[in-house]
Enzyme design. Structure first.
Site, short mmCIF file in Angstrom:
data_model
loop_
_atom_site.label_atom_id
_atom_site.label_comp_id
_atom_site.label_asym_id
_atom_site.label_seq_id
_atom_site.Cartn_x
_atom_site.Cartn_y
_atom_site.Cartn_z
N THR A 199 36.10 5.68 -10.46
CA THR A 199 35.37 4.74 -11.29
C THR A 199 33.86 4.91 -11.26
O THR A 199 33.24 4.67 -10.25
CB THR A 199 35.70 3.27 -10.90
OG1 THR A 199 37.09 3.08 -11.00
CG2 THR A 199 34.99 2.30 -11.82
N LYS A 216 26.40 3.30 -10.95
CA LYS A 216 26.24 2.85 -12.33
C LYS A 216 27.62 2.70 -12.94
O LYS A 216 28.59 3.33 -12.49
CB LYS A 216 25.39 3.81 -13.15
CG LYS A 216 25.99 5.15 -13.49
CD LYS A 216 27.01 5.17 -14.60
CE LYS A 216 26.54 4.43 -15.86
NZ LYS A 216 27.67 4.41 -16.85
N THR A 276 23.21 3.14 -17.91
CA THR A 276 23.43 3.33 -19.35
C THR A 276 23.35 1.93 -19.96
O THR A 276 22.26 1.44 -20.24
CB THR A 276 24.78 4.01 -19.65
OG1 THR A 276 25.83 3.32 -18.97
CG2 THR A 276 24.75 5.45 -19.20
N GLU A 286 30.10 -4.90 -19.18
CA GLU A 286 29.61 -5.06 -20.55
C GLU A 286 30.03 -6.38 -21.18
O GLU A 286 31.22 -6.66 -21.35
CB GLU A 286 30.12 -3.90 -21.41
CG GLU A 286 29.31 -2.64 -21.19
CD GLU A 286 29.85 -1.45 -21.97
OE1 GLU A 286 30.95 -1.53 -22.51
OE2 GLU A 286 29.13 -0.43 -22.02
N ASN A 324 30.57 -2.46 -27.85
CA ASN A 324 31.36 -1.24 -27.94
C ASN A 324 31.76 -0.87 -29.36
O ASN A 324 32.46 0.12 -29.57
CB ASN A 324 32.60 -1.36 -27.05
CG ASN A 324 32.23 -1.17 -25.60
OD1 ASN A 324 31.80 -0.10 -25.20
ND2 ASN A 324 32.35 -2.23 -24.82
#
Lengths: 383, 383
Positions: free
Chosen positions: A179, A168, A146, A259, A378
């Site tokens: 997780t 992922k 993603t 991220e 985010n």
């Protein structure tokens, strides 16, 4: 190599149009046997996505023929209709293989609270089954990304068998959970019960100790499939160690690609009265947004780490604890220690060592820094 | 008005050179009586700053003559020497007033893990006592600011008495804690026991329910001092309600000025089986970095809020819960509800309502969004 490194497995990753940019977004991993022994661990979040509810039933049977995974939609908080979608996906894949839907695991990742575009997904899943091949592992690992910037794969050779894996997960990496999505394959010959106990032992010290942003996903799934194609019934201790290595490798790849992160942080707690204490203290530091911001700023702000430890129930005396950042003991006996200007935080890897001075147990939790890029990623996009 | 609104109090704020820019950084609030009844609540962090350790002893006596506060250094994780510094500060202030150090409360805020510059601090504290005056409240409120962009003050008139207050705290606002530094004064005539029970009741539903960034400070202190100068022994229910209003006012000012925030978020949980459940669920949402990033991005990403609720032990069924953002029920019975595009998140104030559909209890936790400015502020500077 990835999930197709062991014998008995085929995989594919195709584009079904779920990602707006037309990238691969549907993957399958098929186990051609001769054995179908399998086990899985799932998110402990009570708000479970539809594919998790479906796959828990499948995994309870101890046999998995194939896993179908999609990015571009989590199919979470979608109610009974969402569950029907997960079921229909399994039925569709099973039909394409002339097999039973009851042995098809389904995994989804993406935005919560939206139905999947089923015609596109089913079409993609069908094509994925059709094109599944011995060299399809990398495409499958690519398809489940993603916000992951790179595909995460791993494999290890044992005595007469192989273990492969893909994963992922770049945000919403969660505490005390399986997780993210992860498929691990092996051609070793194992029973379903062995798969279960070995997978639980391996994830407990790896994926369960990754805590990227403290948020628990609705979709986390880790599955282990054993084809038995090597004909080797492995020695459990060796297999368990190798499986843990593969999980550890994948878990660290997740942290390295978290991220917006610029630092991978190992929070190492030593001198604990119990392993649970060590994990609790390490996790508290790993979840301190203030500490994680400081690491982003390359500031060895150990007081923020110690303040986080102070919120736990771990056994320790505040005036006995020691704390090092990248090997410099900046805090000794709860007070100012060595010169904090000696700490070099310029590299990607950061180790924080908290010595609770209360025993001999230890544990490490992996996390990453909190950055402006994380907030941007985010806040600017739904995911 | 602030802490000097009630009769019997003097205050001052002076510059002692602890802040690099020469701004006010030392404050005193002096109670001239006739009564010295007082109570305080402190951080529940086990790593307590030296001034907290000192002030806990003072507060246990139920009498406070004065509070001395400094910004520019937390005096936390400073060991026995730091405790001596806090003690010496109390002695210095007591000497300047020809009074007992055992009735001098000390509060500090700033960087953890550094000793205070004692000569400068003592000099400033002495001058503050000297200049303490009936109109000194605003200067005192100004002096305790760290990253606060504005001073926080409040006051209310009761039946024959007044309550005033000042607070500081813009980050590291903490769960289940007194949270930040706050001095509340009143000229009502109360016993120390009344101060204690009324203050605990008021903070439990106000400061304890502010959760800015999930981080628990080492220094949080809220003190209530009653001078009795009005001669009025108040009706407890009325006084308690007014005290709660003052605390609520100050708590909301903290959230409105939280580091880098662009949104004040009320997380309102209704339909809970118990008040504890409501608080636990609300706090989980308030601590979700993913959800707080989404609010910053003005994205009504309710799935992230629901995923946070799913990590709690609160009584609820995932397929019964409803969730509204600014009044739009985007989630009904655990699945997609009204059109999320109807949610207007352009204003500063955001209300998230979670209906657990499990009872009739409710609670609200106040937080703020997670922004790039928060990360910048907490990575670029030690604090």
């Amino acid at each position: 190599m990835s999930v197709t490194a062991p014998n008995g497995f085929r995989a594919a990753g195709v584009s079904a149009g779920l990602k707006p940019d037309g990238a691969r977004d549907v993957a399958v991993v098929v186990n051609d046997g001769p054995s179908r022994a399998a086990a899985a661990v799932f998110t402990r979040n009570r708000v479970k996505a539809a594919p998790v509810l479906w796959s828990q039933q499948v995994a309870a049977g101890g046999r998995v023929r194939a896993v179908v995974l999609n990015a571009g939609g989590a199919n979470a908080c979608t109610g009974p209709a969402g569950f029907q979608d997960a079921h229909a996906t399994a039925e569709h894949v099973a039909a394409a293989m002339e097999d039973s839907a009851g042995e098809i695991l389904v995994c989804s990742t993406g935005l919560i609270g939206e139905r999947l575009p089923m015609p596109a997904l089913l079409d993609g899943a069908g094509r994925a089954v059709e094109s599944a091949a011995r060299d399809g592992g990398p495409d499958a690992a690519d398809a489940i990304r993603t916000t992951d910037t790179v595909a995460k794969i791993s494999f290890k050779r044992g005595s007469g068998y192989t273990i492969g894996g893909m994963a992922k997960g770049a945000g919403m990496l969660a505490p005390e959970l399986a997780t993210m999505l992860c498929v691990v394959t092996t051609d070793a010959d194992l029973t379903a019960a062995q798969c279960d106990s070995l997978l639980r032992a391996a994830t407990r010290r790896t994926f369960d100790r990754v805590d990227s942003d403290g948020c628990a996903s609705t979709n986390d799934t880790v599955v282990l499939m054993a084809s038995g194609a090597s004909g080797t019934a492995p020695e459990e201790a060796e297999f368990g160690a190798l499986l843990t290595e593969v999980c550890d490798d994948l878990a660290r790849q997740l942290v390295a690609d978290a991220e917006g992160s610029t630092k991978s942080i190992a929070v190492e707690v030593v001198g604990a009265a119990s392993e649970d204490d060590a994990v609790e203290a390490a996790r508290a530091v790993a979840r301190s947004t203030l500490f994680k911001c400081a690491v982003y700023g390359e500031d060895p702000n150990w007081g923020r780490a110690l303040a986080a430890v102070g919120t736990t129930r771990a056994v320790f005396e505040p005036d006995e604890v020691n704390l090092a950042v990248n090997g410099v003991w900046v805090c000794r006996r709860g007070a100012v220690g060595d010169d904090r200007s000696k700490v070099d935080l310029s590299g990607r890897d950061v180790t924080v060592t908290v010595d609770l001075a209360a025993g001999s147990e230890a544990a490490t939790v992996w996390t990453n820094d909190l950055t402006t890029a994380y907030v941007h990623e985010n806040s600017a996009y739904s995911s």
